[in-house]
Design a protein around this motif. Structure first.
Motif, PDB file in Angstrom:
ATOM      1  N   GLU A 157       0.815  -1.219   0.000  1.00  0.00           N
ATOM      2  CA  GLU A 157       0.000   0.000   0.000  1.00  0.00           C
ATOM      3  C   GLU A 157       0.850   1.271   0.000  1.00  0.00           C
ATOM      4  O   GLU A 157       0.332   2.369  -0.215  1.00  0.00           O
ATOM      5  CB  GLU A 157      -0.969   0.017   1.185  1.00  0.00           C
ATOM      6  CG  GLU A 157      -0.324  -0.180   2.530  1.00  0.00           C
ATOM      7  CD  GLU A 157      -0.456  -1.611   3.023  1.00  0.00           C
ATOM      8  OE1 GLU A 157      -0.645  -1.802   4.229  1.00  0.00           O
ATOM      9  OE2 GLU A 157      -0.356  -2.544   2.194  1.00  0.00           O
ATOM     10  N   ASN A 158       2.173   1.124   0.246  1.00  0.00           N
ATOM     11  CA  ASN A 158       3.073   2.280   0.171  1.00  0.00           C
ATOM     12  C   ASN A 158       3.515   2.581  -1.253  1.00  0.00           C
ATOM     13  O   ASN A 158       4.180   3.591  -1.496  1.00  0.00           O
ATOM     14  CB  ASN A 158       4.332   2.038   1.022  1.00  0.00           C
ATOM     15  CG  ASN A 158       4.051   1.751   2.474  1.00  0.00           C
ATOM     16  OD1 ASN A 158       4.676   0.894   3.075  1.00  0.00           O
ATOM     17  ND2 ASN A 158       3.098   2.475   3.061  1.00  0.00           N
ATOM     18  N   SER A 159       3.171   1.715  -2.207  1.00  0.00           N
ATOM     19  CA  SER A 159       3.730   1.815  -3.554  1.00  0.00           C
ATOM     20  C   SER A 159       3.424   3.139  -4.237  1.00  0.00           C
ATOM     21  O   SER A 159       4.290   3.736  -4.894  1.00  0.00           O
ATOM     22  CB  SER A 159       3.220   0.663  -4.422  1.00  0.00           C
ATOM     23  OG  SER A 159       3.724  -0.566  -3.972  1.00  0.00           O
ATOM     24  N   LYS A 160       2.191   3.632  -4.103  1.00  0.00           N
ATOM     25  CA  LYS A 160       1.809   4.855  -4.823  1.00  0.00           C
ATOM     26  C   LYS A 160       2.633   6.058  -4.385  1.00  0.00           C
ATOM     27  O   LYS A 160       3.110   6.835  -5.209  1.00  0.00           O
ATOM     28  CB  LYS A 160       0.317   5.121  -4.627  1.00  0.00           C
ATOM     29  CG  LYS A 160      -0.581   4.184  -5.413  1.00  0.00           C
ATOM     30  CD  LYS A 160      -2.039   4.592  -5.290  1.00  0.00           C
ATOM     31  CE  LYS A 160      -2.928   3.669  -6.113  1.00  0.00           C
ATOM     32  NZ  LYS A 160      -4.365   4.051  -6.009  1.00  0.00           N
ATOM     33  N   ILE A 161       2.801   6.212  -3.062  1.00  0.00           N
ATOM     34  CA  ILE A 161       3.537   7.385  -2.592  1.00  0.00           C
ATOM     35  C   ILE A 161       5.021   7.269  -2.920  1.00  0.00           C
ATOM     36  O   ILE A 161       5.679   8.260  -3.238  1.00  0.00           O
ATOM     37  CB  ILE A 161       3.314   7.620  -1.082  1.00  0.00           C
ATOM     38  CG1 ILE A 161       3.875   8.996  -0.689  1.00  0.00           C
ATOM     39  CG2 ILE A 161       3.955   6.529  -0.237  1.00  0.00           C
ATOM     40  CD1 ILE A 161       3.474   9.415   0.715  1.00  0.00           C
ATOM     41  N   SER A 163       6.222   5.639  -5.599  1.00  0.00           N
ATOM     42  CA  SER A 163       6.306   5.906  -7.039  1.00  0.00           C
ATOM     43  C   SER A 163       6.227   7.404  -7.329  1.00  0.00           C
ATOM     44  O   SER A 163       6.933   7.928  -8.197  1.00  0.00           O
ATOM     45  CB  SER A 163       5.180   5.173  -7.769  1.00  0.00           C
ATOM     46  OG  SER A 163       5.327   3.782  -7.665  1.00  0.00           O
ATOM     47  N   LYS A 164       5.359   8.090  -6.605  1.00  0.00           N
ATOM     48  CA  LYS A 164       5.237   9.538  -6.773  1.00  0.00           C
ATOM     49  C   LYS A 164       6.552  10.221  -6.403  1.00  0.00           C
ATOM     50  O   LYS A 164       7.005  11.144  -7.100  1.00  0.00           O
ATOM     51  CB  LYS A 164       4.103  10.054  -5.899  1.00  0.00           C
ATOM     52  CG  LYS A 164       3.762  11.520  -6.112  1.00  0.00           C
ATOM     53  CD  LYS A 164       2.561  11.924  -5.252  1.00  0.00           C
ATOM     54  CE  LYS A 164       2.202  13.393  -5.465  1.00  0.00           C
ATOM     55  NZ  LYS A 164       1.040  13.797  -4.613  1.00  0.00           N
ATOM     56  N   TYR A 165       7.157   9.766  -5.317  1.00  0.00           N
ATOM     57  CA  TYR A 165       8.454  10.327  -4.904  1.00  0.00           C
ATOM     58  C   TYR A 165       9.515  10.089  -5.985  1.00  0.00           C
ATOM     59  O   TYR A 165      10.286  10.997  -6.339  1.00  0.00           O
ATOM     60  CB  TYR A 165       8.887   9.681  -3.590  1.00  0.00           C
ATOM     61  CG  TYR A 165      10.269  10.103  -3.132  1.00  0.00           C
ATOM     62  CD1 TYR A 165      10.435  11.202  -2.302  1.00  0.00           C
ATOM     63  CD2 TYR A 165      11.406   9.416  -3.546  1.00  0.00           C
ATOM     64  CE1 TYR A 165      11.695  11.597  -1.898  1.00  0.00           C
ATOM     65  CE2 TYR A 165      12.671   9.808  -3.152  1.00  0.00           C
ATOM     66  CZ  TYR A 165      12.813  10.894  -2.319  1.00  0.00           C
ATOM     67  OH  TYR A 165      14.060  11.293  -1.936  1.00  0.00           O
ATOM     68  N   GLN A 167       9.194   9.549  -9.227  1.00  0.00           N
ATOM     69  CA  GLN A 167       8.979  10.359 -10.428  1.00  0.00           C
ATOM     70  C   GLN A 167       9.270  11.835 -10.170  1.00  0.00           C
ATOM     71  O   GLN A 167       9.812  12.530 -11.032  1.00  0.00           O
ATOM     72  CB  GLN A 167       7.536  10.184 -10.920  1.00  0.00           C
ATOM     73  CG  GLN A 167       7.189   8.756 -11.321  1.00  0.00           C
ATOM     74  CD  GLN A 167       8.128   8.179 -12.363  1.00  0.00           C
ATOM     75  OE1 GLN A 167       8.532   8.879 -13.300  1.00  0.00           O
ATOM     76  NE2 GLN A 167       8.494   6.920 -12.203  1.00  0.00           N
ATOM     77  N   PHE A 201      12.113   0.520  -7.102  1.00  0.00           N
ATOM     78  CA  PHE A 201      11.296   1.505  -7.812  1.00  0.00           C
ATOM     79  C   PHE A 201      12.233   2.319  -8.713  1.00  0.00           C
ATOM     80  O   PHE A 201      13.119   3.021  -8.216  1.00  0.00           O
ATOM     81  CB  PHE A 201      10.586   2.427  -6.828  1.00  0.00           C
ATOM     82  CG  PHE A 201       9.476   1.774  -6.057  1.00  0.00           C
ATOM     83  CD1 PHE A 201       8.142   2.020  -6.377  1.00  0.00           C
ATOM     84  CD2 PHE A 201       9.754   0.923  -4.998  1.00  0.00           C
ATOM     85  CE1 PHE A 201       7.114   1.422  -5.662  1.00  0.00           C
ATOM     86  CE2 PHE A 201       8.732   0.321  -4.274  1.00  0.00           C
ATOM     87  CZ  PHE A 201       7.408   0.568  -4.613  1.00  0.00           C
ATOM     88  N   ARG A 206       6.382   2.233 -13.987  1.00  0.00           N
ATOM     89  CA  ARG A 206       5.234   2.618 -13.156  1.00  0.00           C
ATOM     90  C   ARG A 206       5.069   1.688 -11.950  1.00  0.00           C
ATOM     91  O   ARG A 206       4.521   2.080 -10.932  1.00  0.00           O
ATOM     92  CB  ARG A 206       3.953   2.603 -13.999  1.00  0.00           C
ATOM     93  CG  ARG A 206       3.894   3.713 -15.034  1.00  0.00           C
ATOM     94  CD  ARG A 206       2.581   3.658 -15.802  1.00  0.00           C
ATOM     95  NE  ARG A 206       2.486   4.758 -16.760  1.00  0.00           N
ATOM     96  CZ  ARG A 206       1.986   5.943 -16.459  1.00  0.00           C
ATOM     97  NH1 ARG A 206       1.536   6.183 -15.242  1.00  0.00           N
ATOM     98  NH2 ARG A 206       1.923   6.903 -17.368  1.00  0.00           N
ATOM     99  N   LYS A 207       5.539   0.431 -12.074  1.00  0.00           N
ATOM    100  CA  LYS A 207       5.393  -0.528 -10.998  1.00  0.00           C
ATOM    101  C   LYS A 207       6.774  -0.971 -10.517  1.00  0.00           C
ATOM    102  O   LYS A 207       7.737  -0.984 -11.286  1.00  0.00           O
ATOM    103  CB  LYS A 207       4.599  -1.749 -11.468  1.00  0.00           C
ATOM    104  CG  LYS A 207       3.148  -1.431 -11.804  1.00  0.00           C
ATOM    105  CD  LYS A 207       2.409  -2.697 -12.194  1.00  0.00           C
ATOM    106  CE  LYS A 207       0.946  -2.391 -12.496  1.00  0.00           C
ATOM    107  NZ  LYS A 207       0.196  -3.622 -12.869  1.00  0.00           N
TER     108      LYS A 207
END
Length: 213
Positions: A157-161, A163-165, A167, A201, A206-207
């Motif tokens: 569940e931490n993946s999105k934040i 990935s945002k970091y 990018q 990452f 994206r993943k």
């Protein structure tokens, strides 16, 4: 050599501790640095007794603890088989290293010393800290992991934040779940040890990439 772990309890880290014990000289003392922890919650002596018990099972007979790093030198470190840095607050731990001990650790590592960091003790080995809390972090770590950022106790569940970091900052991140560690020797590729895959990452994906080797 660097060994950095995502954290976990005694059962989760058993394989990592066994590997660590297999690569050091057990007839020399192990240095333990507990300064990421909060002695008001758990005393350093209690932590030391726990660490002694854990590593005694691995055949490590002597563990010494430092809680004051002032004026410590590379010569002081040379008597130890390795350094074990436990978890807690990465920011607090870096506060203890900024007085000059961080440079001593760099020298120790580049003179073929072995450092085992767990949780916060691992995070400070990366380029910066607190990547899950802010997109622009200027709290720099020891950067011994050659430009990588590191996060521990990773859950999907931490993946999105993360990935945002990645990018936003165009920097790769290594994410370690509990019970998983990576090690690096002689500037070679990272190798995994422990229960679960690690995750990488990258800025062009994206993943995250699963890291099982």
């Amino acid at each position: 050599m660097l060994l950095f772990s995502g954290g976990g309890d005694t059962r989760q880290t058993a394989r990592i501790n066994t590997f660590f014990a297999s690569i050091i000289e057990k007839d020399r003392p192990l240095l333990y640095i507990p300064l990421a922890g909060d002695p008001r919650f758990r005393s350093y002596e209690t932590c030391l007794n726990y660490v002694k018990a854990v590593f005694r099972l691995q055949g490590i007979r002597e563990v010494m603890m430092w809680t004051n790093l002032d004026s410590k030198t590379l010569k002081d470190l040379s008597r130890f088989s390795a350094i074990y840095i436990s978890g807690g607050s990465a920011d607090k731990l870096l506060g203890h290293f900024r007085g000059g001990f961080g440079e001593v650790l760099h020298s120790y590592f580049y003179h073929d010393g072995t450092i085992y960091g767990q949780s916060a003790g691992a995070i400070v080995l990366g380029k910066t800290i607190d990547i899950l809390q802010q997109l622009n972090s200027d709290i720099y770590g020891l950067d011994l992991i050659y430009g990588f950022f590191l996060t521990c106790h990773f859950q999907m569940e931490n993946s999105k934040i993360i990935s945002k970091y990645v990018q936003h900052n165009q920097q790769p991140v290594i994410a370690l779940p509990q019970g998983t560690a990576l090690y690096q020797k002689d500037n070679a590729l990272f190798h995994r040890v422990g229960l679960n895959p690690a995750y990488l990452f990258l800025t062009d994906l994206r993943k995250p990439v699963e890291w099982r080797t």
